[in-house]
Design an enzyme around this catalytic site. Structure first.
Site, PDB file in Angstrom:
ATOM      1  N   TYR A   1      21.514  -3.822  26.531  1.00  0.00           N
ATOM      2  CA  TYR A   1      21.835  -3.844  25.114  1.00  0.00           C
ATOM      3  C   TYR A   1      23.308  -4.150  24.921  1.00  0.00           C
ATOM      4  CZ  TYR A   1      23.037   1.098  25.974  1.00  0.00           C
ATOM      5  OH  TYR A   1      23.552   2.267  26.496  1.00  0.00           O
TER       6      TYR A   1
ATOM      7  N   ASP B   1      20.553  15.691  26.388  1.00  0.00           N
ATOM      8  CA  ASP B   1      19.589  15.140  25.438  1.00  0.00           C
ATOM      9  C   ASP B   1      18.556  16.171  24.979  1.00  0.00           C
ATOM     10  OD1 ASP B   1      20.856  12.709  25.361  1.00  0.00           O
ATOM     11  OD2 ASP B   1      19.392  11.660  26.603  1.00  0.00           O
TER      12      ASP B   1
ATOM     13  N   GLN C   1      30.522  -5.371  23.978  1.00  0.00           N
ATOM     14  CA  GLN C   1      30.213  -4.712  25.248  1.00  0.00           C
ATOM     15  C   GLN C   1      28.718  -4.823  25.497  1.00  0.00           C
ATOM     16  OE1 GLN C   1      31.841  -0.703  25.663  1.00  0.00           O
ATOM     17  NE2 GLN C   1      30.017  -0.045  26.743  1.00  0.00           N
TER      18      GLN C   1
ATOM     19  N   HIS D   1      20.794   8.731  20.521  1.00  0.00           N
ATOM     20  CA  HIS D   1      22.257   8.641  20.588  1.00  0.00           C
ATOM     21  C   HIS D   1      22.833   7.794  19.460  1.00  0.00           C
ATOM     22  CE1 HIS D   1      21.492   8.992  25.196  1.00  0.00           C
ATOM     23  NE2 HIS D   1      21.557  10.185  24.646  1.00  0.00           N
TER      24      HIS D   1
ATOM     25  N   GLU E   1      16.446 -18.658  25.267  1.00  0.00           N
ATOM     26  CA  GLU E   1      17.771 -18.452  24.698  1.00  0.00           C
ATOM     27  C   GLU E   1      17.708 -17.114  23.964  1.00  0.00           C
ATOM     28  OE1 GLU E   1      19.550 -20.646  21.073  1.00  0.00           O
ATOM     29  OE2 GLU E   1      20.103 -21.839  22.845  1.00  0.00           O
TER      30      GLU E   1
ATOM     31  N   LYS F   1      23.429  -2.439  17.667  1.00  0.00           N
ATOM     32  CA  LYS F   1      22.946  -2.740  19.016  1.00  0.00           C
ATOM     33  C   LYS F   1      21.901  -3.842  18.976  1.00  0.00           C
ATOM     34  CE  LYS F   1      23.441   2.044  20.590  1.00  0.00           C
ATOM     35  NZ  LYS F   1      22.744   3.226  21.131  1.00  0.00           N
TER      36      LYS F   1
END
Length: 191
Positions: free
Chosen positions: A134, A172, A48, A64, A30, A74
């Site tokens: 994520y 980046d 999201q 980021h 889980e 996140k």
């Protein structure tokens, strides 16, 4: 029931170890239960989910973040391969501003990293065909997207490969350093 562990000395950064139940078929875990996460200080709504594949080890994505009011918390998990996950505290006024923490995430362990809003986030893959998923608390907002230089000497991040051996996007490779965030010049340029 999962095990929750504070990591890196940065407020709100939590490593989650879901319990795996295994047998000859494999395992079941889980990976998210809102009530259990809330009981351990992770009381937010994820809106999201994202899935990323990096084909070659040494692929670096980051660092980021999204600017307020679209800052994202996140919940990060590696579902194939392994990676070094790195976060940098960029919260204005934080006593740990500019400090970073890193943790290895792998499909073998199934551990997840909760990254609060106000952190820059990135990772470098340690194996070919590494996949990461994520969930985030704010929708992707191109106008709020920003980044921090992965190789800024002021951060002192020890990546697993030299920069010349890593694969990065052009974008980046050119984010500003921490000093630009401190002064506000970098953020002002993109508002």
């Amino acid at each position: 029931m999962a095990r929750f562990e504070k990591v890196g000395g940065l407020e709100g950064l939590i490593l989650v170890h879901p319990k795996r139940i295994g047998d000859e078929r494999g395992f079941f875990a889980e990976t998210f239960r809102q009530s259990e996460f809330a009981a351990h200080g992770i009381d937010c709504q994820f809106v999201q989910s994202n899935h990323s594949l990096s084909q070659s080890k040494g692929t670096l994505r980051g660092l980021h973040f999204q600017k307020a009011p679209h800052a994202q918390a996140k919940l990060v998990q590696c579902i194939a391969g392994s990676l070094l996950d790195v976060v940098v505290d960029i919260r204005p006024g934080s006593s740990t501003f500019g400090q970073h923490a890193s943790v290895e995430l792998s499909a073998a362990t199934g551990s997840q990293l909760f990254v609060p809003a106000g952190f820059a986030h990135g990772f470098c893959t340690l194996e070919d065909d590494t996949q990461i998923i994520y969930s985030v608390t704010e929708y992707y907002s191109p106008e709020a997207e920003f980044g921090l230089a992965f190789d800024d000497p002021e951060l002192g991040i020890q990546w697993p490969f030299p920069p010349s051996d890593m694969t990065l996007s052009g974008r980046d490779r050119h984010w500003p350093g921490l000093s630009a965030l401190k002064s506000g010049t970098a953020m002002a340029a993109v508002k």
